[in-house]
Motif scaffolding. Structure first.
Motif, PDB file in Angstrom:
ATOM      1  N   ARG A 235      -2.247  11.356  -7.279  1.00  0.00           N
ATOM      2  CA  ARG A 235      -2.504  10.582  -8.481  1.00  0.00           C
ATOM      3  C   ARG A 235      -3.667  11.134  -9.301  1.00  0.00           C
ATOM      4  O   ARG A 235      -4.680  11.536  -8.734  1.00  0.00           O
ATOM      5  CB  ARG A 235      -2.817   9.119  -8.111  1.00  0.00           C
ATOM      6  CG  ARG A 235      -1.580   8.239  -8.043  1.00  0.00           C
ATOM      7  CD  ARG A 235      -1.858   7.000  -7.239  1.00  0.00           C
ATOM      8  NE  ARG A 235      -1.965   7.382  -5.847  1.00  0.00           N
ATOM      9  CZ  ARG A 235      -0.919   7.474  -5.038  1.00  0.00           C
ATOM     10  NH1 ARG A 235       0.268   7.154  -5.461  1.00  0.00           N
ATOM     11  NH2 ARG A 235      -1.076   7.876  -3.804  1.00  0.00           N
TER      12      ARG A 235
ATOM     13  N   GLU B  50      -4.253   0.325   1.488  1.00  0.00           N
ATOM     14  CA  GLU B  50      -5.682   0.487   1.197  1.00  0.00           C
ATOM     15  C   GLU B  50      -6.149  -0.767   0.487  1.00  0.00           C
ATOM     16  O   GLU B  50      -5.416  -1.375  -0.279  1.00  0.00           O
ATOM     17  CB  GLU B  50      -5.921   1.723   0.332  1.00  0.00           C
ATOM     18  CG  GLU B  50      -5.650   3.009   1.093  1.00  0.00           C
ATOM     19  CD  GLU B  50      -6.012   4.272   0.304  1.00  0.00           C
ATOM     20  OE1 GLU B  50      -6.923   4.222  -0.552  1.00  0.00           O
ATOM     21  OE2 GLU B  50      -5.369   5.296   0.558  1.00  0.00           O
TER      22      GLU B  50
ATOM     23  N   ASP C 276      -4.351   0.888  -4.555  1.00  0.00           N
ATOM     24  CA  ASP C 276      -3.630   2.136  -4.299  1.00  0.00           C
ATOM     25  C   ASP C 276      -2.112   1.937  -4.370  1.00  0.00           C
ATOM     26  O   ASP C 276      -1.636   1.026  -5.022  1.00  0.00           O
ATOM     27  CB  ASP C 276      -4.068   2.714  -2.953  1.00  0.00           C
ATOM     28  CG  ASP C 276      -3.898   4.225  -2.888  1.00  0.00           C
ATOM     29  OD1 ASP C 276      -4.410   4.913  -3.772  1.00  0.00           O
ATOM     30  OD2 ASP C 276      -3.239   4.706  -1.953  1.00  0.00           O
TER      31      ASP C 276
HETATM   32 MG   LIG Z   1      -3.789   8.495  -1.328  1.00  0.00          MG
END
Ligand SMILES: [Mg+2]
Ligand SMILES: Nc1ncnc2c1ncn2[C@@H]1O[C@H](COP(=O)(O)OP(=O)(O)OP(=O)(O)O)[C@@H](O)[C@H]1O
Length: 292
Positions: free
Chosen positions: A16, A204, A216
């Motif tokens: 990302r 997460e 996340d």
């Molecule tokens: Mg990651």
């Protein structure tokens, strides 16, 4: 494969690209990058970013009764950003900036991967004893929480629940474990309805305005093992919709798992992309239609 939007870059992870939208909001863009054994490969996987973002959007939308998450209420994307990256609407999510809790909250309902290796060696996973005689890919008597550190560099390290509690305090450790188990159970039920087994997954969490929130990506093929229910045969590894296909290819190739990673041939790119798309199709969140 990398995005370059006219915004300050907050961080570029393996998958990302995250930008700052404001003091309190981030724009998380899921790219088509893929990593294996913690190394980013030079070849992108078409549609992968769209799948990761779409699935995460779906799960976050459907689990708000279980836990608060980082998705911002307003998901509109400024026109100048859409002009820079036309498919951004499907690959980007506005999220509130949280302080990440630096542990990976892994839940396993089936015995596979590193859990299977651990069990064969020790009869337990991360110090939790398990019944004798389990076969590879067997369902566990109940899902187990097996946290890991989130290493800033290098590989994550599995830790016991008591070690997690020692590092975070008992209360936060309990919160992380409970939230992870509840989210996993929700995911398992939803996946089963669609003919998929969610064998394991990783969450997460972060702290936002004093609350622990889910951040996340959520229950995507990058963070989870999805198996086809119809093809499920315990006693060996399972065909899956995740990166296992790619890992198997790389293992057969004999790559030493050190950068640089080898480029991928077209059939492996197609095979991987197809598996990601199939996972999204099966889970069938009404994602794109719901976006502004
Ligand atoms: Mg990651
Ligand atoms: N709401 C949020 N606020 C702050 N950080 C976030 C938020 N949601 C996710 N993150 C962080 O953004 C990053 C996402 O990028 P990506 O997953 O590609 O990184 P990564 O290479 O996997 O690195 P990491 O090992 O840190 O996860 C992760 O570090 C994740 O912890």
């Amino acid at each position: 494969m990398t995005t370059s939007l006219p915004l300050p870059l907050h961080s570029r992870g393996k998958v990302r690209d995250t930008y700052r939208l404001s003091e309190r909001e981030l724009l998380m863009v899921s790219t088509d990058r893929i990593s294996a054994f913690d190394v980013v490969l030079p070849t992108p996987i078409p549609e992968k970013g769209r799948v990761l973002n779409g699935l995460t959007h779906g799960w976050l939308s459907e689990t708000t009764h279980l836990i608060r998450n980082h998705m911002a209420g307003d998901q509109s994307i400024p026109q100048e950003l859409l002009d820079a990256e036309p498919d951004l609407r499907e690959r980007a999510m506005r999220v509130v900036m949280a302080e990440p809790i630096m542990f990976e909250c892994v839940v396993r309902g089936y015995i596979s991967g590193s859990g299977w290796k651990d069990y064969q060696r020790t009869g337990s996973i991360a110090g939790d004893p398990l019944p004798a005689g389990l076969k590879e890919s067997d369902r566990l008597p109940e899902p187990i929480f097996t946290p890991a550190t989130k290493a800033l560099t290098g590989h994550d390290e599995n830790i016991s629940r008591s070690e997690l509690a020692r590092r975070t305090g008992e209360e936060l450790a309990q919160t992380l474990e409970q939230a992870s188990l509840v989210l996993y159970q929700f995911g398992v039920a939803r996946a089963l309805e669609r003919g998929l087994i969610l064998a394991d997954t990783k969450f997460e969490f972060g702290v936002h305005e004093g609350d622990v929130i889910l951040i996340d990506e959520v229950m995507t093929p990058d963070s989870s093992r999805f198996w086809d229910l119809e093809q499920y045969r315990p006693g060996g590894p399972q065909a899956s919709f995740d990166k296992q296909y790619l890992r198997d290819y790389l293992e057969d190739l004999g790559w030493n798992k050190q950068p640089p990673a080898p480029p991928l041939p077209p059939e492996v790119v197609q095979g991987t992309s197809g598996r990601y798309l199939e996972a999204m199709r099966r889970l069938a969140f009404r994602y794109a239609a719901a976006r502004p």
